[in-house]
Design a protein around this motif. Structure first.
Motif, PDB file in Angstrom:
ATOM      1  N   ASP A 170     -10.499  -9.651   7.658  1.00  0.00           N
ATOM      2  CA  ASP A 170      -9.268  -9.629   8.492  1.00  0.00           C
ATOM      3  C   ASP A 170      -7.988  -9.703   7.562  1.00  0.00           C
ATOM      4  O   ASP A 170      -6.929  -9.162   7.821  1.00  0.00           O
ATOM      5  CB  ASP A 170      -9.369 -11.033   9.283  1.00  0.00           C
ATOM      6  N   THR A 171      -8.102 -10.596   6.505  1.00  0.00           N
ATOM      7  CA  THR A 171      -6.967 -10.602   5.716  1.00  0.00           C
ATOM      8  C   THR A 171      -6.519  -9.152   4.958  1.00  0.00           C
ATOM      9  O   THR A 171      -5.405  -8.750   4.976  1.00  0.00           O
ATOM     10  CB  THR A 171      -7.083 -11.734   4.579  1.00  0.00           C
ATOM     11  N   VAL A 172      -7.665  -8.238   4.353  1.00  0.00           N
ATOM     12  CA  VAL A 172      -7.540  -7.249   3.853  1.00  0.00           C
ATOM     13  C   VAL A 172      -6.904  -6.242   4.968  1.00  0.00           C
ATOM     14  O   VAL A 172      -5.866  -5.538   4.645  1.00  0.00           O
ATOM     15  CB  VAL A 172      -8.575  -6.568   3.240  1.00  0.00           C
ATOM     16  N   GLU A 173      -7.218  -6.364   6.172  1.00  0.00           N
ATOM     17  CA  GLU A 173      -6.840  -5.473   7.215  1.00  0.00           C
ATOM     18  C   GLU A 173      -5.476  -5.748   7.733  1.00  0.00           C
ATOM     19  O   GLU A 173      -4.609  -4.778   7.950  1.00  0.00           O
ATOM     20  CB  GLU A 173      -7.636  -5.719   8.615  1.00  0.00           C
ATOM     21  N   ARG A 174      -5.024  -6.995   7.315  1.00  0.00           N
ATOM     22  CA  ARG A 174      -3.332  -7.262   7.634  1.00  0.00           C
ATOM     23  C   ARG A 174      -2.687  -6.681   6.692  1.00  0.00           C
ATOM     24  O   ARG A 174      -1.427  -6.698   6.732  1.00  0.00           O
ATOM     25  CB  ARG A 174      -3.062  -8.652   8.069  1.00  0.00           C
ATOM     26  N   TRP A 175      -2.998  -6.376   5.428  1.00  0.00           N
ATOM     27  CA  TRP A 175      -2.171  -6.098   4.364  1.00  0.00           C
ATOM     28  C   TRP A 175      -1.787  -4.750   4.502  1.00  0.00           C
ATOM     29  O   TRP A 175      -2.490  -3.774   5.267  1.00  0.00           O
ATOM     30  CB  TRP A 175      -3.045  -5.841   3.163  1.00  0.00           C
ATOM     31  N   ASP A 176      -0.910  -4.292   4.186  1.00  0.00           N
ATOM     32  CA  ASP A 176      -0.188  -2.897   4.101  1.00  0.00           C
ATOM     33  C   ASP A 176      -0.982  -2.002   3.076  1.00  0.00           C
ATOM     34  O   ASP A 176      -1.203  -2.776   2.011  1.00  0.00           O
ATOM     35  CB  ASP A 176       1.607  -2.931   3.826  1.00  0.00           C
ATOM     36  N   GLY A 177      -1.058  -0.870   3.288  1.00  0.00           N
ATOM     37  CA  GLY A 177      -1.769  -0.054   2.393  1.00  0.00           C
ATOM     38  C   GLY A 177      -1.371  -0.109   0.869  1.00  0.00           C
ATOM     39  O   GLY A 177      -2.158  -0.621  -0.022  1.00  0.00           O
TER      40      GLY A 177
END
Length: 479
Positions: A431-438
């Motif tokens: 979930d944390t990685v998913e919230r990051w901008d690419g």
């Protein structure tokens, strides 16, 4: 969910860089800066979200800022070192290529071939490493900018890897058993200084909790949990059972003895009061000396009776009192009428203004006492808690059976948690990685591992040169 992004560009054109971090300009294969391209129109549609990201990053601690700046500096230095190897191979290739073309000795071909292969290896590894984090030179070559495009899949893979290999019940249980948590905690708590430290931390927690709680809410809880329960619970049967137990033990006889002693002392010390009482009750026509004789006789009989009750444990009055108390204990438990009378007395008692005031002050009084005890290191409460913590630590330190039992509880609890909630725990990663901008995710990862990846470029240049030299040598031998 991924945020909207503009067209992929080089590192220097990332629109997601934080305000506290300088933007690294993109480099070509020779390490030269490429002019940054202004943001595409569609990037402006996400400026609000990126503005919020920038605002939140302002609160980063100075320690984190210093650490990131140091990592960026080391990454730049390693990039410069890797670039110097590539440039060195290019310079050698140019020199020896010209020398070879102008009739140089035979070894110039070998050096030229080695330098040429070194450039190829260095460029290939530069392309491979750059393709992980961005499109090389901003050109959208297929299967490049892997991290910005695949960050969600990477996060899910990392989440599954952590769950399968680090949060597996067997792994956690084995780690906890070998860690000997209980033995270490017991040895630490056995020290008086550490026990006092634990007590001080507990006192801080208590003070914080008590301070945060609102008095009116706690008073409502006290009223709900105590007063209403007391009202709802009948008093008759418990009092009857208590009285029956006292009577069965004979504990009431001390009270009866005290009452008899006080009754005898009162009669003995109040002769004039008895005389005056008899005189007031006597008829007006009765002669006074007759009243005196009757009063003296009544007083003597009363004194004799009080002495007999006091001195004789088996006096009929004492037995009558015992029979009355036994009967009363039974009535309290079984007689509805007696129970109703007790309930009426209970209601009158609880509704009394003084009792209501006492109940309303109970929390305030208890709160003040608790805060005073928590604040004072020499209070009995803190001293007792410290002593209890120390003794508990000593027991843990010496009692192997207790340690094994507590270790078993810890292992079972941890196994239950990771077995039942490991998926929820590991989704924190995905979930944390998913919230990051690419691009932000790419920047973070490159900052952590990019310096080590530059050694691949160096090795590619050196290994490529050696392989090229070997291939050229074999070719010359075969000609």
């Amino acid at each position: 969910m991924q945020t909207a992004q503009g067209p992929d560009r080089g590192a220097g054109t990332r629109s997601d860089a934080g305000p506290d971090e300088p933007i690294d300009p993109p480099t070509d294969p020779l390490g030269r800066d490429v002019p940054a391209v202004g943001p595409a129109p569609e990037d402006r549609t996400t400026s609000g979200a990126r503005s919020a990201t920038r605002t939140s990053s302002v609160g980063m601690s100075m320690v984190g800022l210093t650490d990131d700046a140091d990592k960026r500096a080391r990454l730049r230095r390693m990039k410069a070192v890797a670039l110097s190897f590539l440039l060195g191979a290019a310079v050698i290739w140019v020199i020896f290529r010209l020398w070879e073309g102008n009739g140089g000795p035979a070894f110039t071909g070998y050096v030229r071939a080695a330098a040429e292969a070194g450039m190829i290896g260095g460029l290939a590894d530069w392309f491979a490493i750059t393709a992980l984090f961005r499109h090389p030179l901003g050109i959208k070559v297929p299967h490049t900018a892997l991290i910005p495009r695949k960050k969600d899949q990477l996060g899910q893979s990392l989440s599954g890897f952590v769950g399968d290999n680090f949060l597996a019940p067997a792994v956690v249980a084995d780690k906890l058993r070998t860690a000997q948590v209980t033995a270490r905690v017991g040895s630490w708590l056995a020290s008086p200084g550490n026990a006092a430290r634990v007590t001080a931390e507990l006192a801080t927690v208590v003070r914080g909790a008590v301070t945060v709680l609102r008095d009116d809410e706690i008073q409502a809880v006290v009223d709900q949990a105590v007063t209403r329960r007391v009202v709802a619970q009948p008093w008759g049967p418990p009092l009857g059972r208590l009285l029956a137990g006292v009577l069965a033990d004979g504990s009431h006889r001390r009270l009866v003895d005290l009452i008899c002693d006080r009754a005898y002392d009162w009669v003995r010390n109040n002769h004039e009061t008895v005389m005056a009482l008899v005189s007031r009750q006597a008829p007006s026509w009765s002669p006074r000396f007759v009243d005196g004789l009757i009063a003296d006789r009544i007083y003597a009989e009363a004194l004799s009776f009080a002495w007999a009750v006091k001195a004789d444990p088996d006096h009929p009055l004492r037995k009558a009192i015992d029979r009355f108390l036994v009967s009363f204990a039974g009535d309290l438990q079984d007689d509805p009428e007696t129970g109703e009378r007790v309930e009426a007395i209970k209601r009158q008692l609880l509704e009394h203004p003084d009792v209501q005031a006492l109940i309303s002050r109970a929390w305030a009084t208890g709160k003040a006492m608790l805060l005073d005890a928590a604040e004072d290191p020499s209070s009995q409460l803190r001293l007792r808690v410290t002593d209890g913590v120390t003794r508990f630590g000593e027991r843990l330190d010496t009692d192997a059976e207790l340690r094994d039992k507590i270790d078993g509880w810890i292992v079972d609890a941890a196994g239950y948690v990771v077995g039942r909630y490991s998926r929820e725990i590991t989704t924190l990663i995905s979930d944390t990685v998913e919230r990051w901008d690419g691009h932000e995710a790419s920047r973070k990862i490159e900052l952590q591992v990019g310096r080590d990846l530059q050694f691949i470029r160096i090795n590619g240049t050196l290994v490529g040169a050696l392989v090229g030299l070997a291939i050229y040598s074999v070719g010359e031998l075969l000609v």
